[in-house]
Design a protein around this motif. Structure first.
Motif, PDB file in Angstrom:
ATOM      1  N   GLN A  68       7.166  -6.898  -1.451  1.00 13.75           N
ATOM      2  CA  GLN A  68       6.889  -5.462  -1.535  1.00 13.75           C
ATOM      3  C   GLN A  68       6.265  -5.188  -2.901  1.00 13.75           C
ATOM      4  O   GLN A  68       6.953  -4.905  -3.878  1.00 13.75           O
ATOM      5  CB  GLN A  68       8.182  -4.674  -1.348  1.00 13.75           C
ATOM      6  CG  GLN A  68       8.116  -3.188  -1.680  1.00 13.75           C
ATOM      7  CD  GLN A  68       7.146  -2.399  -0.843  1.00 13.75           C
ATOM      8  OE1 GLN A  68       5.944  -2.510  -1.040  1.00 13.75           O
ATOM      9  NE2 GLN A  68       7.650  -1.588   0.072  1.00 13.75           N
ATOM     10  N   MET A  69       4.947  -5.292  -2.982  1.00 13.90           N
ATOM     11  CA  MET A  69       4.247  -5.150  -4.256  1.00 13.90           C
ATOM     12  C   MET A  69       3.362  -3.906  -4.282  1.00 13.90           C
ATOM     13  O   MET A  69       2.372  -3.846  -5.016  1.00 13.90           O
ATOM     14  CB  MET A  69       3.406  -6.402  -4.547  1.00 13.90           C
ATOM     15  CG  MET A  69       4.231  -7.659  -4.718  1.00 13.90           C
ATOM     16  SD  MET A  69       3.269  -9.058  -5.344  1.00 13.90           S
ATOM     17  CE  MET A  69       2.911  -8.492  -7.011  1.00 13.90           C
ATOM     18  N   LEU A  70       3.728  -2.909  -3.502  1.00 10.08           N
ATOM     19  CA  LEU A  70       2.933  -1.683  -3.510  1.00 10.08           C
ATOM     20  C   LEU A  70       3.006  -0.976  -4.861  1.00 10.08           C
ATOM     21  O   LEU A  70       2.085  -0.259  -5.245  1.00 10.08           O
ATOM     22  CB  LEU A  70       3.392  -0.746  -2.395  1.00 10.08           C
ATOM     23  CG  LEU A  70       3.003  -1.188  -0.979  1.00 10.08           C
ATOM     24  CD1 LEU A  70       3.562  -0.221   0.057  1.00 10.08           C
ATOM     25  CD2 LEU A  70       1.492  -1.286  -0.833  1.00 10.08           C
ATOM     26  N   GLY A  71       4.116  -1.186  -5.574  1.00  9.87           N
ATOM     27  CA  GLY A  71       4.208  -0.621  -6.914  1.00  9.87           C
ATOM     28  C   GLY A  71       3.103  -1.140  -7.812  1.00  9.87           C
ATOM     29  O   GLY A  71       2.459  -0.388  -8.554  1.00  9.87           O
ATOM     30  N   VAL A  72       2.847  -2.456  -7.745  1.00 11.68           N
ATOM     31  CA  VAL A  72       1.766  -3.056  -8.532  1.00 11.68           C
ATOM     32  C   VAL A  72       0.418  -2.533  -8.051  1.00 11.68           C
ATOM     33  O   VAL A  72      -0.477  -2.249  -8.858  1.00 11.68           O
ATOM     34  CB  VAL A  72       1.823  -4.594  -8.427  1.00 11.68           C
ATOM     35  CG1 VAL A  72       0.625  -5.229  -9.115  1.00 11.68           C
ATOM     36  CG2 VAL A  72       3.114  -5.119  -9.035  1.00 11.68           C
ATOM     37  N   PHE A  73       0.267  -2.403  -6.734  1.00 13.76           N
ATOM     38  CA  PHE A  73      -1.012  -1.934  -6.189  1.00 13.76           C
ATOM     39  C   PHE A  73      -1.322  -0.519  -6.678  1.00 13.76           C
ATOM     40  O   PHE A  73      -2.451  -0.228  -7.091  1.00 13.76           O
ATOM     41  CB  PHE A  73      -0.984  -1.964  -4.663  1.00 13.76           C
ATOM     42  CG  PHE A  73      -2.338  -1.831  -4.051  1.00 13.76           C
ATOM     43  CD1 PHE A  73      -3.067  -2.948  -3.689  1.00 13.76           C
ATOM     44  CD2 PHE A  73      -2.921  -0.589  -3.843  1.00 13.76           C
ATOM     45  CE1 PHE A  73      -4.333  -2.835  -3.135  1.00 13.76           C
ATOM     46  CE2 PHE A  73      -4.182  -0.458  -3.291  1.00 13.76           C
ATOM     47  CZ  PHE A  73      -4.890  -1.596  -2.941  1.00 13.76           C
ATOM     48  N   PHE A  74      -0.332   0.362  -6.640  1.00  7.39           N
ATOM     49  CA  PHE A  74      -0.564   1.729  -7.109  1.00  7.39           C
ATOM     50  C   PHE A  74      -0.763   1.757  -8.621  1.00  7.39           C
ATOM     51  O   PHE A  74      -1.545   2.567  -9.133  1.00  7.39           O
ATOM     52  CB  PHE A  74       0.603   2.633  -6.703  1.00  7.39           C
ATOM     53  CG  PHE A  74       0.526   3.125  -5.285  1.00  7.39           C
ATOM     54  CD1 PHE A  74      -0.314   4.163  -4.943  1.00  7.39           C
ATOM     55  CD2 PHE A  74       1.287   2.547  -4.285  1.00  7.39           C
ATOM     56  CE1 PHE A  74      -0.400   4.629  -3.641  1.00  7.39           C
ATOM     57  CE2 PHE A  74       1.211   2.990  -2.973  1.00  7.39           C
ATOM     58  CZ  PHE A  74       0.367   4.042  -2.647  1.00  7.39           C
ATOM     59  N   LEU A  75      -0.069   0.894  -9.353  1.00  7.64           N
ATOM     60  CA  LEU A  75      -0.242   0.825 -10.805  1.00  7.64           C
ATOM     61  C   LEU A  75      -1.683   0.484 -11.160  1.00  7.64           C
ATOM     62  O   LEU A  75      -2.328   1.200 -11.944  1.00  7.64           O
ATOM     63  CB  LEU A  75       0.702  -0.226 -11.393  1.00  7.64           C
ATOM     64  CG  LEU A  75       0.529  -0.496 -12.890  1.00  7.64           C
ATOM     65  CD1 LEU A  75       1.195   0.594 -13.712  1.00  7.64           C
ATOM     66  CD2 LEU A  75       1.113  -1.866 -13.269  1.00  7.64           C
ATOM     67  N   VAL A  76      -2.201  -0.605 -10.603  1.00  7.85           N
ATOM     68  CA  VAL A  76      -3.577  -1.006 -10.933  1.00  7.85           C
ATOM     69  C   VAL A  76      -4.577  -0.036 -10.311  1.00  7.85           C
ATOM     70  O   VAL A  76      -5.680   0.156 -10.852  1.00  7.85           O
ATOM     71  CB  VAL A  76      -3.865  -2.451 -10.480  1.00  7.85           C
ATOM     72  CG1 VAL A  76      -2.943  -3.422 -11.208  1.00  7.85           C
ATOM     73  CG2 VAL A  76      -3.726  -2.621  -8.983  1.00  7.85           C
TER      74      VAL A  76
END
Length: 398
Positions: A68-76
């Motif tokens: 679950q890496m949506l946090g990274v996706f939204f960050l970048v």
């Protein structure tokens, strides 16, 4: 090697390779997670139905923390958007229309194609329940595009917030989700005084949280000290919510469970996003140096150039294997119930097959990422009508 050299030669010197690397990592986590944590069962009529190994294997939940890496996706996404926003040559409206079009074309393409596929597959004898299952899986990752579009439209406001509050601009979003979770899962929920729709309030602040962090980072208002705070605080909050407040361990929905973390996002999702964002910012420099090697940089470029294709078509790649297999009966790791260690091992073996199918599909589907040619209004109208037809079928409106 010629391709690697060509990509390296065309990469501008100012390109932030670490941001692209983080985006590629988050992108690849989406199909890997869906392929590994989603399975099928066959009914007596040979139709496919969705199932999950998380139902049988609770210890599998930590895998979802990694994938679950949506946090990274939204960050970048926030970081890249603010840089693009500052480089715009026209109005804010023109900038936004261009970015929305880039998101919308692939979605229109995949839904239009499936609108044609469904009657063809039905005519070929594929059960209606299988087609319903397939349409559900196709829709599953597309919610992200709608949310991301709304959040992108808020970029000018995120920039203002970042300039005024720096890293703390994301704090009110975290607080909002915490309050809604308290009302949903606290003593008020037991009294039946909280409406069921209240959780929907978390959708915007829940996913905007990491994006706002990315905008603040792009504005130069998030440093290593803030990143360490995000990492340590996110890990501490994550552990507290799991061990003390009994949040579900899985970051994705588990069939049969009353509570889910991601739809809509709970405070646990934001805790994970904070920890991931802190780690990503701290590793930014090291990752950039690593990707200065052309052989490592080239696949990152390829993934980023096909970002929306990967997002929109990876479930179709899995279905391209599972639907024909369902006509043959139970195939280990593909159409057998995901309730054994043998299924897990077999599914891992299927992952390269899904990846190859996605690569084959992407060769044709990437055309939907390119701008429409001049005078293609009739084609857009037809594609739009087909997409509406697919939505009617997928959501059971008819």
């Amino acid at each position: 090697m010629r391709l690697v050299e060509k990509i390296e030669a065309r990469t501008p010197a100012h390109r932030d390779r670490a941001i692209d690397g983080l985006r590629a990592l988050a992108l690849l986590a989406v199909p890997t997670g869906h392929w590994l944590l989603g399975g099928f069962t066959l009914d007596t009529d040979g139709a496919l139905h969705n199932a999950s190994p998380l139902t049988a294997f609770g210890f599998f939940a930590p895998v979802s923390w990694v994938l679950q890496m949506l946090g990274v996706f939204f960050l970048v996404g926030g970081h890249a958007s603010v840089l693009s926003y500052h480089r715009r040559s026209g109005s804010t409206g023109a900038w936004l229309r261009q970015r929305v079009a880039r998101l919308g074309r692939p979605v229109l393409g995949v839904t239009a194609v499936w609108a044609v596929l469904i009657p063809v597959l039905w005519w070929l004898g594929v059960p209606g329940d299988t087609l319903r299952t397939g349409s559900t899986l196709v829709v599953q990752p597309l919610w992200f595009v709608g949310v991301y579009t709304v959040i992108t439209a808020l970029t000018p406001y995120c920039v203002r917030a970042a300039r005024r509050m720096g890293a703390w601009a994301a704090a009110p979003l975290l607080l909002t989700v915490a309050v809604v979770d308290l009302l949903r899962y606290g003593p008020y929920a037991d009294a039946g005084a909280v409406p069921g729709w209240l959780g929907l309030v978390n959708i915007l602040p829940g996913w905007l949280f990491a994006y706002q962090l990315g905008v603040s980072w792009g504005e130069g208002r998030v440093g290593r000290r803030h990143a360490r705070g995000l990492l340590i605080g996110g890990v501490a909050l994550f552990a507290l919510l799991l061990l003390v407040f009994d949040y579900p361990a899985s970051m994705v929905g588990v069939p049969g469970e009353a509570r889910t973390n991601s739809h809509p996002p709970s405070l646990l999702v934001l805790a994970l996003a904070a920890a991931q964002s802190g780690a990503a910012i701290l590793l930014h420099g090291r990752l950039g140096r690593l990707l200065s090697r052309p052989a490592l940089w080239a696949p990152v470029v390829v993934v980023n150039l096909s970002a929306m294709t990967i997002l929109c078509w990876h479930q179709t790649a899995m279905l391209a294997a599972a639907v024909p297999a369902s006509l043959l009966g139970e195939i280990p790791g593909l159409t057998t119930p995901p309730d054994s260690v043998g299924w897990i091992l077999a599914r891992v073996a299927w992952l390269p097959v899904f990846a190859c199918l996605l690569a084959l599909i992407a060769r044709r589907a990437r055309v939907f990422e390119t701008p429409w040619p001049q005078g293609a209004r009739s084609a857009r109208a037809v594609a739009g009508a087909l997409a509406v037809g697919f939505a009617v079928f997928a959501f059971g409106w008819a």
